[in-house]
Design a protein around this motif. Structure first.
Motif, short mmCIF file in Angstrom:
data_model
loop_
_atom_site.label_atom_id
_atom_site.label_comp_id
_atom_site.label_asym_id
_atom_site.label_seq_id
_atom_site.Cartn_x
_atom_site.Cartn_y
_atom_site.Cartn_z
N ASN A 11 36.36 21.11 81.16
CA ASN A 11 38.09 22.22 80.56
C ASN A 11 36.54 23.40 80.20
OD1 ASN A 11 40.18 20.41 80.97
ND2 ASN A 11 39.14 19.24 79.59
N LYS A 12 37.64 24.31 80.71
CA LYS A 12 36.83 25.90 80.57
C LYS A 12 38.43 26.56 80.26
CE LYS A 12 34.72 29.13 80.10
NZ LYS A 12 33.70 29.82 78.59
N TYR A 13 37.81 27.54 79.07
CA TYR A 13 39.08 28.16 79.03
C TYR A 13 38.45 29.64 78.97
CZ TYR A 13 41.76 24.24 77.30
OH TYR A 13 41.97 23.31 77.26
N LYS A 46 35.41 27.79 91.29
CA LYS A 46 34.29 27.17 91.99
C LYS A 46 32.72 27.16 91.03
CE LYS A 46 34.59 29.83 96.25
NZ LYS A 46 35.60 30.48 95.56
N SER A 47 32.42 29.00 91.31
CA SER A 47 31.39 29.58 90.57
C SER A 47 31.96 29.73 88.90
CB SER A 47 32.06 30.93 91.17
OG SER A 47 31.76 31.28 91.76
N THR A 48 32.66 29.11 88.35
CA THR A 48 33.53 28.87 87.03
C THR A 48 32.03 27.17 86.72
OG1 THR A 48 34.64 30.25 86.18
CG2 THR A 48 34.53 28.64 85.08
N LEU A 49 32.94 26.81 87.36
CA LEU A 49 32.07 25.43 87.31
C LEU A 49 30.36 25.56 87.52
CD1 LEU A 49 32.03 22.11 87.43
CD2 LEU A 49 33.01 22.45 89.25
N LEU A 50 30.15 25.72 88.15
CA LEU A 50 28.68 26.64 88.85
C LEU A 50 27.77 26.76 87.61
CD1 LEU A 50 26.62 25.52 91.23
CD2 LEU A 50 26.74 28.61 91.46
N TYR A 51 28.52 28.28 86.98
CA TYR A 51 28.05 28.15 85.88
C TYR A 51 27.35 27.05 84.59
CZ TYR A 51 27.28 32.45 87.10
OH TYR A 51 25.96 33.91 88.11
N LEU A 52 29.04 26.33 84.67
CA LEU A 52 28.61 25.31 83.03
C LEU A 52 27.88 24.49 83.76
CD1 LEU A 52 31.63 26.47 82.78
CD2 LEU A 52 32.45 24.27 82.11
N LEU A 53 28.09 24.14 84.79
CA LEU A 53 26.54 22.76 85.81
C LEU A 53 25.53 23.41 85.11
CD1 LEU A 53 28.71 21.55 88.70
CD2 LEU A 53 28.17 20.53 85.91
N SER A 54 25.28 24.57 85.50
CA SER A 54 23.44 25.37 85.47
C SER A 54 23.02 25.55 83.99
CB SER A 54 23.90 26.41 85.99
OG SER A 54 24.40 27.80 85.44
N THR A 55 24.00 25.37 83.11
CA THR A 55 24.03 25.22 81.62
C THR A 55 23.86 27.29 81.20
OG1 THR A 55 21.47 25.41 81.25
CG2 THR A 55 22.43 23.49 81.70
N LEU A 56 23.95 28.25 82.71
CA LEU A 56 24.11 29.51 81.84
C LEU A 56 25.08 29.74 80.55
CD1 LEU A 56 23.16 31.61 84.97
CD2 LEU A 56 22.15 30.35 82.63
N MET A 216 37.83 22.63 95.52
CA MET A 216 39.24 23.22 94.48
C MET A 216 40.13 23.37 95.06
SD MET A 216 35.74 23.41 91.76
CE MET A 216 37.13 23.31 90.88
N ALA A 217 40.56 23.53 93.88
CA ALA A 217 42.33 24.40 93.58
C ALA A 217 42.57 24.46 92.62
CB ALA A 217 42.67 23.51 95.06
N ASP A 218 43.05 25.59 92.08
CA ASP A 218 43.68 25.99 90.75
C ASP A 218 42.51 25.08 89.75
OD1 ASP A 218 45.87 27.27 92.17
OD2 ASP A 218 46.69 25.57 92.69
N GLY A 219 41.26 25.43 89.76
CA GLY A 219 40.81 24.52 88.60
C GLY A 219 40.35 23.08 88.61
N ARG A 220 41.59 22.66 89.77
CA ARG A 220 40.96 20.93 89.29
C ARG A 220 40.11 20.93 91.13
NH1 ARG A 220 45.78 21.77 87.76
NH2 ARG A 220 46.20 20.70 85.85
N ILE A 221 39.68 19.55 91.06
CA ILE A 221 39.18 19.14 92.02
C ILE A 221 39.54 18.21 93.49
CG2 ILE A 221 37.09 17.18 93.08
CD1 ILE A 221 35.25 18.25 91.54
#
Length: 223
Positions: A11-13, A46-56, A216-221
């Motif tokens: 979850n990301k805020y 989707k880019s927000t998710l990638l930044y989490l997965l990448s540890t950035l 993805m759509a609206d912050g969900r897979i």
């Protein structure tokens, strides 16, 4: 195939004048040698998710494990070293230093990691540029290269530490069809050699050539 990356209940805020939730209970797993495309409309997360997965981006709820390591909660120095050793990054904008030559840009992450001396790093960087068919431009200032050439240098830079995973955010977003095909062929070869690629893209043709699409759509897979 062996699981390489696992994310559970992310979850990301975003916090500003108001708190806005942008990712909702994202769980996924990605295996070794997969070429995974994350797709969705602009603003879907989707880019927000990638930044989490990448540890950035480390500000989130949930857990991420990469290559058997729980990266969630690592201190800043441990996270930076893990990232530099195991993850390579390719972005829509190449982020090369224009006052540096192509080979100097490629060498930077390896010099920062510090596992090899300057001569060994330069030799490796030249070999990575050769793979991109950019070795003949190794000692040119990166600011003098075309957009497609700069992106190939950026991919060489992402590969310099022989990462396990390559994360790419719209890697063909600024490229014409010819250079898009070049990038895809490079990625396909890397997957065949055992690398794992996770890319965010709007390009349906590019995405369909991979192994799997996560929508993805609206912050969900989407299921």
């Amino acid at each position: 195939m062996q699981e390489l990356l696992k994310a559970e209940k992310l979850n990301k805020y975003f916090h500003g004048p108001d708190t806005v939730q942008v990712l909702y209970d994202i769980s996924l797993s990605i295996c070794e040698s997969e070429f995974v495309a994350i797709m969705g409309k602009s603003g879907c997360g989707k880019s927000t998710l990638l930044y989490l997965l990448s540890t950035l981006d480390t500000e989130y709820e949930g857990t991420i494990d990469i290559n058997g390591t729980r990266v969630t909660g690592l201190n800043e120095n441990a996270m930076a070293r893990f990232r530099n050793e195991y993850i390579g990054f390719v972005f829509q904008f190449h982020y090369l230093l224009p006052e540096f030559t192509a080979i100097e840009n490629v060498m930077l992450p390896a010099l920062k990691l510090g596992n090899f001396d300057h001569e060994a790093v330069e030799k490796n960087a030249l070999e990575k540029l050769r793979r991109m068919d950019m070795h003949q431009h190794a000692y040119k200032l990166s600011g003098k290269l075309s957009g497609g050439q700069q992106q190939r240098v950026a991919i060489a830079r992402a590969l310099i530490n022989d990462p396990t995973i390559i994360m790419a955010d719209e890697p063909t977003g600024n490229l014409d069809s010819v250079n898009t095909d070049v990038v895809f062929n490079i990625f396909s070869q890397l997957v065949q050699e055992g690398n794992t690629i996770i890319t965010v893209t709007h390009d349906h043709d590019f995405a369909r050539k991979g192994n799997r699409i996560i929508e993805m759509a609206d912050g969900r897979i989407k299921t």
